[in-house]
Structure formats: C-alpha cells, structure tokens
Enzyme design. Structure first.
Site, PDB file in Angstrom:
ATOM      1  N   CYS A 252       0.822  -1.223   0.000  1.00  0.00           N
ATOM      2  CA  CYS A 252       0.000   0.000   0.000  1.00  0.00           C
ATOM      3  C   CYS A 252       0.847   1.259   0.000  1.00  0.00           C
ATOM      4  CB  CYS A 252      -0.951   0.002   1.190  1.00  0.00           C
ATOM      5  SG  CYS A 252      -2.155  -1.327   1.125  1.00  0.00           S
TER       6      CYS A 252
ATOM      7  N   HIS B   8      -8.905   5.016  -1.417  1.00  0.00           N
ATOM      8  CA  HIS B   8      -7.629   4.310  -1.246  1.00  0.00           C
ATOM      9  C   HIS B   8      -7.401   3.320  -2.391  1.00  0.00           C
ATOM     10  CE1 HIS B   8      -4.202   2.482   0.520  1.00  0.00           C
ATOM     11  NE2 HIS B   8      -4.778   1.617   1.319  1.00  0.00           N
TER      12      HIS B   8
END
Lengths: 382, 134
Positions: A83, A331
């Site tokens: 991430c 996200h």
C-alpha cells in the site's frame, strides 16, 4: 545530493471507473502532471502499483503507462511496496534526481481494483502480509487491522466510538475535494452504528476499494522554471519491519513508520512541531492512531485524546488527511501514496481551495504498507 | 496453497517448529537465517510449546478466496513469550477474551486447495479441562 523539487501534479478522480483501466487512468494522471509542469516529457517514469499482477493480470505496469502516456522510449519501472507503492515511487524519483542521474522524473501511482471479484481483491490485498504465516491461515487485511485495534483498545481502555473523529474529519475534508470518492459528511453517531466487517472494525473505520491514479513531476533546481511554484522535497525515507505482525516485539509501535519518520525529520532538520499538516495513512482508523504516535505527533496511547480535542481538524494543531485521506478521498492502494504528495504539494502551493490549511509551509506525508512492514515518509517545504 | 509450499511448511504447520538461538537462547517462529535478537547464525530447530493465551482476536466477516467466513482469528502469546497468528476453533465468538488460555490443535486450515487437496495446520482452542489422575 542535489535538491529536489515538485513542479507538477496530476490526479484522476477516485472512484469506480468502470470505463477506464490501468492504462487510461495512469496516462491521464501522468499527462496532467506534465501539463501542470509545462514539460512535454521526462527522463524517467516510476509507477507505484500493487495489484496489477494478481487483480488485473497485468505486470510491467510502468511500460504500459509510459506507452499510453506517449512517453516511449522513456526509462520506466514499476515500484512495489504494497500500500506504500505510490509513496515509494516518489522516493525513487527523488533519489534519481538527487543522485544526478536524471533532471526531470515523473512519479505516478495507479490502481484499478474494481475489475476484480471481491474475494479476489481481499486475497490480493492479503498478499501484502506474510503468505505462509498470515494469509494462508485466513488472515485478511481487515482482520490484521482488527487484531491491532482490539489490542490497542485493551491497552488504552478506549471504546470503539473514540476512533470516530478520524473518519468524521476525513469525510468533512473530502466534501470540498472534487476528486474524492465520498463527499458526504458523516456523524460520530453514524460511525458508532456502522456495520462491523471484522469486529471491532466497522465499515466506517475502513477506506474503500476503488480506482485512481495520481502523479507528480520532480526535478532538479536547474530544471525549475520561472512559471513554477516549486515545492522542495526536504526528506524522503523508507524503513521496514517484520513481514508478519506476530514477529514484532511490540505490535503497536509501528516501528517502520517511527523509524522512517525519524530519518525524515533528521534529514530535514525538523521535528513534529514544525509540521503544518500530516497526510496520514488512514486506511483504518487504528492505523491513523498508530501513525500519529509513531511520528511523534502524540505520545504512546494518546492519539485518541488528540483526535477528541479537535487537533486533527483544519485549524487544529496538526490537521490530517486534508483532502479526505485514504478514508474518504479513497484508497486505490498503490496510488494512495502519490495522492498524498499531490495534496501536500497543493497545500504548500496555496492552491488547495476550500481545503487550504492557512499559512501551510511544511507537510509530512506518510504511506504505510502491509500493516507497518514498510513505511515511506516525505517532508515537503514551500 | 501450492503443493511444494505446503510440503516445505510441514515442520511449522504440523509441529509448530521454530528455532532456538544457542548464543542468546532466544526462540523465534518462523525460522530465519539469523537470530531476530542477537543476529547470530547459531540456530537449531525448536518445537514450541503450543500453549499460551489470546493476545488479541477478531472475527473475519469477509473471507479471502479459499476461506468461508465467519471465523475467528487471533494473535496467541505462547508461554515462551512470542506471538503466533492463527485461527481459533472449538469456541463461540462471545467466549473469546484477551487472556483466554489456549492450546494448539491440528485442523484443516484451507477448505479447498487449488489442486483439490486439503491443507492442515495449527489452530488454537481453549485449553480443555483435564480429568485429574486418581
């Protein structure tokens, strides 16, 4: 090492882009950043991406984006750090310029999550964890965050409801961000009532599955033009921790985040009190709390009190997620770290519109991968 | 799980086998090339106790491919002090609390491997009350 400046930013809206794939999203952000800088091309392109291989069946993503953006035969490489990939791409670009290998580099982040079936995306995200000792035992990314949150609540005595301000502030900030996925404010009551996805984590603790791409143009001092409003990359640093959560001597210390922040503060000659805003990795409210503590904005166990006192809202002592953060802007995992840099640069250019933090001169942006197994920290200065 | 991966994980999955450092006596799981505490390479296989307490726990509502939710997961703190990530079994969700004493059992951990075989490994359950020896 040479000074490095950000002179162009670009971003697509974050959301469910059924009509666009990796190549279209990536190329749009890259071209927008180059247009913003007034450059036709660059010496190199580094693309942060996490799930291209396992969700989209597409590796070699940097070549794909370079091709779609019309940059061939540019040097183009994919940068992967779960991430934190989008932040890592900016770090790689800054390194290339600082080392004198390149004068102008585009760092981008792109993710296309909605092409995958939900269980495939859940399995894909779990590849950031330890495949042998976490994912293969049924640990999802949400479940690992839930283990952290339960332990944090146990050690601090906090209730679930105390995490509400992180989500409430993120949604409030996203309301005036035209690129954000969720632009409707939420209340603390809605947060408290939200359905549990992996107890104690509720749906409003978590950032959404979505698509998006962002990009920045970084360059040397020699390449800065009179028309630019350059933002200096005062520090860029990466640190790592055990791939499995269980192997850490202190699971709540988020030590990769702490070490990368300390390295960044040392490189910039600054400390937490010098920062005017913090683009935090708020993939889950618990990660926001742990990041605030790891970066030194709050003492151990004090992040929820900081949030309750309004410190994290615009006008507070350390405003976070000023355009909505991962929680509400969205996200798209491998792109989020680049979105943070775009947003921090807009703040320091004074071009954040309704989201402007008044007088912002310095920003900290931190991108965290794999529950703190890797963290990328940037300090930007106007 | 791929067959070769499953094969090489057998010591860890079936026996909870980690390592003990003969220099500093630290125990670690899983195995590494160096000691996580003193970085020495003087490591020997070491079977963990398989007994400990729940350090943190969660219920998985949305399962990754290959798993069927809901199920319980936990960080278990073994008597040796280190943590292991595993599923909990033979217990109701409302009975799980931090500090609950648990022990390792061998269970099926993946319902359907991609090549059709079942994958077995460790899970943890509350320690059963033993009948006292007469």
């Amino acid at each position: 090492m040479r000074d490095v400046f950000i002179v162009g930013v670009g971003q697509t809206p974050v959301g469910e882009h059924w009509d666009r794939g990796l190549r279209e999203l990536g190329a749009e952000a890259v071209r927008a950043a180059l247009d913003d800088a007034g450059f036709e091309t660059a010496d190199a392109l580094y693309v942060g991406n996490m799930l291209g291989g396992c969700v989209n069946g597409q590796e070699n993503v940097a070549t794909l984006v370079a091709d779609a953006a019309g940059l061939l035969p540019v040097e183009a490489l994919k940068i992967e750090a779960a991430c934190a990939s989008g932040g890592a791409a900016v770090r790689a670009a800054a390194l290339a310029v600082a080392a004198g290998a390149c004068d102008v580099v585009v760092a981008a982040g792109v993710e296309k999550m909605t092409d995958g079936a939900p269980d495939g995306v859940v399995a894909g995200l779990a590849t950031a964890a330890d495949q042998d000792y976490e994912a293969s035992h049924g640990m999802s990314f949400v479940a690992l965050s839930a283990l952290l949150m339960r332990r944090y609540m146990h050690e601090t005595g906090a209730e679930r409801e105390a995490f509400a301000p992180f989500a409430v502030v993120a949604h409030a900030n996203a309301a005036s961000n035209g690129k954000a996925m969720f632009r409707e404010p939420i209340s603390a009551e809605q947060f408290a009532r939200s359905a549990l996805v992996a107890s104690p984590i509720g749906i409003l603790d978590a950032a959404p599955v979505c698509d998006g791409a962002a990009a920045v143009v970084v360059c040397s001092k020699e390449a800065v033009r009179a028309r630019h409003r350059p933002v200096r990359v005062a520090a860029a640093s990466v640190a790592t921790d055990t791939i499995a959560l269980a192997a850490r001597s202190d699971v709540l210390a988020l030590s990769a985040a702490a070490v990368s922040a300390q390295k960044a503060f040392a490189a910039a000659g600054r400390g937490p009190k010098d920062m005017d805003l913090f683009e935090a990795h708020d993939a889950f409210t618990i990660i926001t709390a742990l990041s605030l503590e790891a970066c030194g904005f709050a003492q151990r166990g004090e992040a929820l009190r900081l949030a309750a006192e309004g410190c994290i809202a615009p006008g507070g002592c350390i405003p976070i997620s000023t355009f909505g953060g991962l929680k509400a802007r969205g996200h798209p995992v491998g792109a989020s770290g680049t979105y943070q840099i775009v947003e921090a640069a807009l703040q320091l250019r004074g071009e954040a519109g309704e989201n402007q933090i008044k007088g912002a001169r310095r920003a900290l942006a931190q991108s965290v991968g794999g529950h703190g197994s890797v963290a990328v920290t940037h300090i930007l200065e106007a | 799980m791929d067959l070769a991966r499953y094969h090489r994980l057998r010591p860890a999955y079936y026996r909870l086998e980690g390592q003990r450092c003969t220099s500093c006596q630290a125990v670690q799981f899983p195995a590494r090339t160096t000691c996580r505490i003193c970085r020495a390479r003087t490591l020997e296989p070491h079977r963990l106790s398989g007994r400990g307490t729940v350090y943190s726990h969660a219920e998985v509502g949305q399962a990754p491919r290959g798993f069927a939710s809901p199920y319980l997961v936990a960080l278990v703190q073994l008597d040796e002090g280190l943590l292991v990530t595993a599923q909990l079994t033979d217990v109701d969700p409302e009975d799980v609390v931090i500090g609950l004493p648990v022990e390792m059992v061998t269970r099926r951990i993946q319902e359907h491997g991609p090549q059709g075989y079942l994958v077995y490994g460790y899970k943890f359950r509350p320690i059963l009350r033993r009948r006292k020896a007469s």
